[in-house]
Structure formats: C-alpha cells, structure tokens
Design an enzyme around this catalytic site. Structure first.
Site, PDB file in Angstrom:
ATOM      1  N   LYS A  13       0.817  -1.215   0.000  1.00  0.00           N
ATOM      2  CA  LYS A  13       0.000   0.000   0.000  1.00  0.00           C
ATOM      3  C   LYS A  13       0.852   1.268   0.000  1.00  0.00           C
ATOM      4  O   LYS A  13       0.471   2.259  -0.601  1.00  0.00           O
ATOM      5  CB  LYS A  13      -1.030   0.002   1.126  1.00  0.00           C
ATOM      6  CG  LYS A  13      -0.457  -0.026   2.517  1.00  0.00           C
ATOM      7  CD  LYS A  13      -1.568  -0.123   3.547  1.00  0.00           C
ATOM      8  CE  LYS A  13      -1.047  -0.592   4.885  1.00  0.00           C
ATOM      9  NZ  LYS A  13       0.154   0.027   5.434  1.00  0.00           N
ATOM     10  N   ARG A  84      -7.035   1.943  10.845  1.00  0.00           N
ATOM     11  CA  ARG A  84      -6.568   0.576  11.013  1.00  0.00           C
ATOM     12  C   ARG A  84      -7.491  -0.209  11.941  1.00  0.00           C
ATOM     13  O   ARG A  84      -7.238  -1.376  12.202  1.00  0.00           O
ATOM     14  CB  ARG A  84      -5.164   0.584  11.597  1.00  0.00           C
ATOM     15  CG  ARG A  84      -4.116   0.333  10.512  1.00  0.00           C
ATOM     16  CD  ARG A  84      -2.762   0.578  11.109  1.00  0.00           C
ATOM     17  NE  ARG A  84      -1.780  -0.331  10.622  1.00  0.00           N
ATOM     18  CZ  ARG A  84      -0.677   0.052   9.992  1.00  0.00           C
ATOM     19  NH1 ARG A  84      -0.478   1.312   9.730  1.00  0.00           N
ATOM     20  NH2 ARG A  84       0.205  -0.827   9.637  1.00  0.00           N
ATOM     21  N   ARG A 123      12.681  -7.233   3.026  1.00  0.00           N
ATOM     22  CA  ARG A 123      12.641  -5.817   2.633  1.00  0.00           C
ATOM     23  C   ARG A 123      13.822  -5.073   3.240  1.00  0.00           C
ATOM     24  O   ARG A 123      14.180  -5.285   4.387  1.00  0.00           O
ATOM     25  CB  ARG A 123      11.329  -5.194   3.123  1.00  0.00           C
ATOM     26  CG  ARG A 123      11.233  -3.707   2.888  1.00  0.00           C
ATOM     27  CD  ARG A 123       9.815  -3.209   2.989  1.00  0.00           C
ATOM     28  NE  ARG A 123       9.330  -3.111   4.360  1.00  0.00           N
ATOM     29  CZ  ARG A 123       8.150  -2.582   4.680  1.00  0.00           C
ATOM     30  NH1 ARG A 123       7.349  -2.152   3.733  1.00  0.00           N
ATOM     31  NH2 ARG A 123       7.761  -2.521   5.938  1.00  0.00           N
ATOM     32  N   ARG A 156      13.901  -2.396   8.590  1.00  0.00           N
ATOM     33  CA  ARG A 156      13.073  -1.717   9.583  1.00  0.00           C
ATOM     34  C   ARG A 156      13.033  -2.553  10.848  1.00  0.00           C
ATOM     35  O   ARG A 156      12.967  -3.767  10.794  1.00  0.00           O
ATOM     36  CB  ARG A 156      11.649  -1.549   9.025  1.00  0.00           C
ATOM     37  CG  ARG A 156      11.324  -0.148   8.619  1.00  0.00           C
ATOM     38  CD  ARG A 156      10.000  -0.075   7.919  1.00  0.00           C
ATOM     39  NE  ARG A 156       8.851  -0.423   8.742  1.00  0.00           N
ATOM     40  CZ  ARG A 156       7.586  -0.206   8.366  1.00  0.00           C
ATOM     41  NH1 ARG A 156       7.319   0.349   7.212  1.00  0.00           N
ATOM     42  NH2 ARG A 156       6.582  -0.564   9.157  1.00  0.00           N
ATOM     43  N   ARG A 167       2.232  -8.090  13.657  1.00  0.00           N
ATOM     44  CA  ARG A 167       1.554  -7.054  12.869  1.00  0.00           C
ATOM     45  C   ARG A 167       0.433  -7.661  12.031  1.00  0.00           C
ATOM     46  O   ARG A 167      -0.634  -7.090  11.871  1.00  0.00           O
ATOM     47  CB  ARG A 167       2.563  -6.317  11.978  1.00  0.00           C
ATOM     48  CG  ARG A 167       3.478  -5.394  12.770  1.00  0.00           C
ATOM     49  CD  ARG A 167       4.743  -5.066  12.009  1.00  0.00           C
ATOM     50  NE  ARG A 167       4.562  -4.177  10.894  1.00  0.00           N
ATOM     51  CZ  ARG A 167       5.411  -4.074   9.875  1.00  0.00           C
ATOM     52  NH1 ARG A 167       6.501  -4.837   9.844  1.00  0.00           N
ATOM     53  NH2 ARG A 167       5.192  -3.251   8.894  1.00  0.00           N
TER      54      ARG A 167
END
Ligand code: AMP
Length: 209
Positions: A13, A84, A123, A156, A167
C-alpha cells in the site's frame, strides 16, 4: 479524490499510495512514515509511539487521530495506514465531516500471509532516501547500498519475523470490521495485491476508471 488505500503491512500500500498520489495529483498521507519521522526526531510524540511501533502494536487511537486531523482536508489525498480499526474509521468520518468532506473510495489490497512474510522479512530500506528494496526480487546493485543515493540499506526494526507475525495478527483481527464499514457505505473495492507493483497499479487504475 479522497481515497483510502487499505491493506495489511507488506501489501504494497505504501508503494501504491505514492504511485496513486502522483497519478491523481493529490498528496499522500502515510501515517507510518509520519510516526517514524517523529521517532527519528525524538519528539515527545515520537517517544510515546516508539514502544508500540517496535512491538508491532497499534499506537493508541487518540494519539494517531490527532495526527490525522492535522493532515486531512478537502483538497484530496491518498491515505495510507489510517484507519486501522473501526473506531479510527468512525473518527475519520467525524474529522472529515467537520471539514465538510468525506471519503470517496476505500481500496483494499488483498494479499495472503505467506506473501507478506516473504515481502517484509526480505525488505530493505535506504536510510537516506527511503527507497525500498527486496533482497530477492529487487536487490540493490551493490550489497547494502542504495542504487539512487548510495545511502546505507537497513531493515526496519519491525520487519523481523516475530514482529511481522504480530503485525499480521493485529491486522487480521481488525480488517473485517473496517471492510464491512466501507462495504456498507458502498465505498469498498477489493484489488488483488499479488504481482509486481506495475501490475497491481494497473489493476487499481482499472478499478478507478
Ligand atoms: P506501517 O508503516 O503502516 O506498517 O506502520 C508502522 C507502525 O506504525 C504500525 O505497526 C503501528 O505501530 C504504527 N501505526 C501506523 N498506522 C497506525 C494507525 N492507524 N493506528 C495505530 N498505529 C499505527
């Protein structure tokens, strides 16, 4: 156009929000980016939200809703990372109503858990310019260095397997309620989030047209 891009962490997103913002000529509001910047600058808000972000938990609604209120207006936006949960969705409606505005559409990027784990755990992000890489599908030309600015590539803190799973769980518990909320208003469209960013973007554009 006032649009929400909704999806789990790693659904793409963030990337799609940038592309869509440029395409539609509206600003992108990424709550995750705004909060990370606060943490980086060690502001009082940053100090408060850091503990939640590192564990993959949602920051309390009151704190994030105030941030959103400062950023949204009637001039159009692509909202990434908010709402959220259902209380945030309702809060957003109130915030916009005060500004004589409303959401036009909520796009849900639909993607499965295994793809998320693969995307997020591999990532890497440039510490300097924020450009995203994937160690398998989009590696940098030189290991640990950004192709664009030679900045150092980092992972991250919340992209570790344990936090990714947390998450995902947080997302999974809340997403049905949010989807129902926008579906009942006739504002929800679902787009298959699998595939590369260009392919997903084409699907989003087709949906919008
Ligand atoms: P993201 O970059 O969208 O994956 O967000 C990173 C982290 O920021 C999340 O795991 C939360 O800790 C926090 N965060 C981002 N958006 C929200 C939100 N709408 N409500 C509460 N916490 C959020």
């Amino acid at each position: 156009m006032k649009l929400i891009l909704f999806g789990s962490p790693g659904s793409g997103k963030g990337t799609q929000a940038v592309m869509l913002g440029e395409y539609l000529g509206v600003k992108r509001i990424s709550l995750g980016d705004i909060l990370r910047e606060e943490v980086k600058k060690n502001t009082s808000l940053g100090k408060e939200v850091k503990q939640y972000m590192e564990k993959g938990l949602l920051v309390p609604d009151e704190l994030v809703s105030r941030v959103i209120e400062e950023h949204v207006d009637d001039s159009g936006f692509v909202l990434d990372g908010y709402p959220r949960n259902l209380p945030q969705a309702k809060r957003l409606e109130q915030i916009l109503a005060k500004k004589k505005s409303d959401i036009d559409i909520c796009i849900y990027l639909d993607i499965d858990e295994q793809t998320i784990i693969n995307r997020l755990s591999k990532r890497r992000i440039c510490k300097n310019c924020g450009f995203n890489y994937h160690l398998q599908t989009m590696p940098p030309k030189v290991a640990d260095r950004c192709d664009h600015c030679q900045g150092e590539l980092i992972q991250r803190r919340d992209d570790t397997l344990e936090v990714i799973k947390k998450r995902w769980q947080v997302f999974f518990e809340e997403n049905r309620r949010i989807l129902d909320f926008y579906r009942k208003k006739g504002k929800l469209v679902t787009v298959d989030g699998h595939g590369n960013k260009e392919a997903v973007f084409e699907k989003i554009k087709a949906t919008l047209s």
